[in-house]
Design a protein around this motif. Structure first.
Motif, mmCIF file in Angstrom:
data_model
loop_
_atom_site.group_PDB
_atom_site.id
_atom_site.type_symbol
_atom_site.label_atom_id
_atom_site.label_comp_id
_atom_site.label_asym_id
_atom_site.label_seq_id
_atom_site.Cartn_x
_atom_site.Cartn_y
_atom_site.Cartn_z
ATOM 1 N N LYS A 113 0.855 -1.179 0.000
ATOM 2 C CA LYS A 113 0.000 0.000 0.000
ATOM 3 C C LYS A 113 0.890 1.228 0.000
ATOM 4 C CE LYS A 113 -3.441 -2.375 2.762
ATOM 5 N NZ LYS A 113 -4.184 -2.394 4.018
ATOM 6 N N ILE A 114 0.469 2.236 -0.729
ATOM 7 C CA ILE A 114 1.213 3.489 -0.779
ATOM 8 C C ILE A 114 0.322 4.589 -0.220
ATOM 9 C CG2 ILE A 114 2.287 5.205 -2.274
ATOM 10 C CD1 ILE A 114 2.993 2.923 -4.168
ATOM 11 N N LEU A 115 0.818 5.276 0.789
ATOM 12 C CA LEU A 115 0.105 6.401 1.363
ATOM 13 C C LEU A 115 0.447 7.646 0.562
ATOM 14 C CD1 LEU A 115 -1.664 7.643 3.577
ATOM 15 C CD2 LEU A 115 0.404 7.870 4.973
ATOM 16 N N CYS A 116 -0.551 8.288 0.003
ATOM 17 C CA CYS A 116 -0.364 9.455 -0.860
ATOM 18 C C CYS A 116 -0.815 10.711 -0.116
ATOM 19 C CB CYS A 116 -1.168 9.293 -2.135
ATOM 20 S SG CYS A 116 -0.753 7.804 -3.057
ATOM 21 N N LEU A 117 0.126 11.583 0.165
ATOM 22 C CA LEU A 117 -0.161 12.832 0.879
ATOM 23 C C LEU A 117 0.001 13.994 -0.094
ATOM 24 C CD1 LEU A 117 1.876 12.055 4.121
ATOM 25 C CD2 LEU A 117 -0.579 11.752 3.751
ATOM 26 N N HIS A 118 -1.055 14.752 -0.249
ATOM 27 C CA HIS A 118 -1.028 15.881 -1.179
ATOM 28 C C HIS A 118 -0.247 17.049 -0.594
ATOM 29 C CE1 HIS A 118 -3.898 18.256 1.170
ATOM 30 N NE2 HIS A 118 -4.565 17.134 1.351
ATOM 31 N N GLY A 119 0.037 18.020 -1.436
ATOM 32 C CA GLY A 119 0.770 19.208 -1.015
ATOM 33 C C GLY A 119 -0.138 20.251 -0.380
ATOM 34 N N LYS A 120 0.451 21.390 -0.093
ATOM 35 C CA LYS A 120 -0.268 22.478 0.565
ATOM 36 C C LYS A 120 -1.337 23.064 -0.367
ATOM 37 C CE LYS A 120 0.606 26.836 2.953
ATOM 38 N NZ LYS A 120 1.624 27.803 3.316
ATOM 39 N N ARG A 121 -2.503 23.284 0.177
ATOM 40 C CA ARG A 121 -3.638 23.902 -0.518
ATOM 41 C C ARG A 121 -4.043 23.149 -1.782
ATOM 42 N NH1 ARG A 121 -1.612 30.034 0.567
ATOM 43 N NH2 ARG A 121 -1.992 29.982 2.808
ATOM 44 N N THR A 122 -4.216 21.868 -1.618
ATOM 45 C CA THR A 122 -4.748 20.994 -2.662
ATOM 46 C C THR A 122 -5.592 19.945 -1.947
ATOM 47 O OG1 THR A 122 -4.156 19.626 -4.568
ATOM 48 C CG2 THR A 122 -2.573 19.695 -2.785
ATOM 49 N N SER A 123 -5.803 18.779 -2.508
ATOM 50 C CA SER A 123 -6.645 17.778 -1.841
ATOM 51 C C SER A 123 -6.316 16.377 -2.328
ATOM 52 C CB SER A 123 -8.127 18.070 -2.108
ATOM 53 O OG SER A 123 -8.452 17.792 -3.450
ATOM 54 N N ALA A 124 -6.878 15.394 -1.639
ATOM 55 C CA ALA A 124 -6.685 14.000 -2.030
ATOM 56 C C ALA A 124 -7.289 13.748 -3.415
ATOM 57 C CB ALA A 124 -7.317 13.076 -0.991
ATOM 58 N N GLY A 165 -1.920 3.867 -13.086
ATOM 59 C CA GLY A 165 -2.311 2.870 -14.080
ATOM 60 C C GLY A 165 -1.180 1.922 -14.438
ATOM 61 N N HIS A 166 0.051 2.366 -14.280
ATOM 62 C CA HIS A 166 1.220 1.550 -14.606
ATOM 63 C C HIS A 166 1.765 0.789 -13.403
ATOM 64 C CE1 HIS A 166 1.618 3.070 -18.667
ATOM 65 N NE2 HIS A 166 1.409 4.284 -18.191
ATOM 66 N N ILE A 167 1.563 1.304 -12.215
ATOM 67 C CA ILE A 167 2.074 0.679 -10.990
ATOM 68 C C ILE A 167 0.875 0.167 -10.192
ATOM 69 C CG2 ILE A 167 3.498 0.996 -8.932
ATOM 70 C CD1 ILE A 167 5.042 1.545 -11.526
ATOM 71 N N LYS A 168 0.624 -1.108 -10.277
ATOM 72 C CA LYS A 168 -0.553 -1.711 -9.649
ATOM 73 C C LYS A 168 -0.292 -2.006 -8.175
ATOM 74 C CE LYS A 168 -2.691 -1.973 -13.594
ATOM 75 N NZ LYS A 168 -3.555 -0.927 -14.011
ATOM 76 N N MET A 169 -0.756 -1.120 -7.335
ATOM 77 C CA MET A 169 -0.684 -1.287 -5.878
ATOM 78 C C MET A 169 -1.921 -0.644 -5.290
ATOM 79 S SD MET A 169 3.203 -0.592 -4.728
ATOM 80 C CE MET A 169 4.564 -1.439 -5.457
ATOM 81 N N ALA A 170 -2.082 -0.775 -4.003
ATOM 82 C CA ALA A 170 -3.178 -0.101 -3.309
ATOM 83 C C ALA A 170 -2.713 1.305 -2.931
ATOM 84 C CB ALA A 170 -3.573 -0.884 -2.061
ATOM 85 N N TYR A 171 -3.451 2.304 -3.349
ATOM 86 C CA TYR A 171 -3.115 3.694 -3.053
ATOM 87 C C TYR A 171 -4.134 4.241 -2.063
ATOM 88 C CZ TYR A 171 0.001 3.388 -7.035
ATOM 89 O OH TYR A 171 1.007 3.018 -7.878
ATOM 90 N N ILE A 172 -3.631 4.851 -1.018
ATOM 91 C CA ILE A 172 -4.482 5.427 0.016
ATOM 92 C C ILE A 172 -4.279 6.934 -0.011
ATOM 93 C CG2 ILE A 172 -4.972 5.505 2.485
ATOM 94 C CD1 ILE A 172 -3.567 2.627 2.461
ATOM 95 N N PHE A 173 -5.346 7.670 -0.279
ATOM 96 C CA PHE A 173 -5.299 9.125 -0.348
ATOM 97 C C PHE A 173 -6.065 9.691 0.841
ATOM 98 C CE2 PHE A 173 -3.662 9.726 -4.630
ATOM 99 C CZ PHE A 173 -3.889 8.485 -5.199
ATOM 100 N N ILE A 174 -5.457 10.660 1.498
ATOM 101 C CA ILE A 174 -6.165 11.325 2.597
ATOM 102 C C ILE A 174 -6.022 12.836 2.441
ATOM 103 C CG2 ILE A 174 -5.895 9.405 4.209
ATOM 104 C CD1 ILE A 174 -3.682 11.016 5.571
ATOM 105 N N ASP A 175 -7.044 13.543 2.907
ATOM 106 C CA ASP A 175 -6.991 15.001 2.930
ATOM 107 C C ASP A 175 -6.293 15.470 4.193
ATOM 108 O OD1 ASP A 175 -10.207 15.265 1.431
ATOM 109 O OD2 ASP A 175 -8.309 15.873 0.531
ATOM 110 N N ALA A 176 -5.611 16.601 4.083
ATOM 111 C CA ALA A 176 -5.000 17.220 5.258
ATOM 112 C C ALA A 176 -6.119 17.589 6.245
ATOM 113 C CB ALA A 176 -4.216 18.465 4.845
ATOM 114 N N PRO A 177 -5.794 17.745 7.507
ATOM 115 C CA PRO A 177 -6.827 17.982 8.509
ATOM 116 C C PRO A 177 -7.412 19.394 8.536
ATOM 117 C CG PRO A 177 -4.674 17.906 9.544
ATOM 118 C CD PRO A 177 -4.478 17.550 8.105
ATOM 119 N N PHE A 178 -6.792 20.341 7.832
ATOM 120 C CA PHE A 178 -7.246 21.723 7.924
ATOM 121 C C PHE A 178 -7.709 22.248 6.571
ATOM 122 C CE2 PHE A 178 -3.737 21.096 10.949
ATOM 123 C CZ PHE A 178 -4.460 21.206 12.131
ATOM 124 N N VAL A 179 -8.832 22.939 6.566
ATOM 125 C CA VAL A 179 -9.287 23.614 5.350
ATOM 126 C C VAL A 179 -8.304 24.735 5.063
ATOM 127 C CG1 VAL A 179 -11.147 24.965 4.324
ATOM 128 C CG2 VAL A 179 -11.687 23.021 5.799
#
Length: 84
Positions: free
Chosen positions: A26-37, A49-63
């Protein structure tokens, strides 16, 4: 290492789980500042599409307090933006 337990990652050094079945990475994907999952999902679609794994996307805790970068706002207007 509690976050690894949440992601159900066990036996990191081996390619097999404790019961002998192949490990599903599984790969944890953390977005940058002022963007979103969701934005990061769209930006990484071709790569994923080329790297078949489980991707986990989460939003940062602050709007996001301020506006996103110009490039983000140009391609992803009217999205909720978050920051760490």
């Amino acid at each position: 290492m509690d976050f690894l337990k949440k992601l159900n990652i066990t036996n990191i050094e081996s390619n097999k789980t404790t019961n002998g079945s192949p490990k599903k990475y599984k790969i944890l994907c953390l977005h940058g500042k002022r963007t979103s999952a969701n934005i990061m999902k769209m930006q990484t679609a071709a790569f994923r599409g080329h790297i078949k794994m489980a991707y986990i996307f989460i939003d940062a805790p602050f709007v996001a307090v301020g506006p996103p970068d110009e490039g983000v706002a140009l391609f992803y207007p009217d999205k909720p933006y978050y920051e760490w």
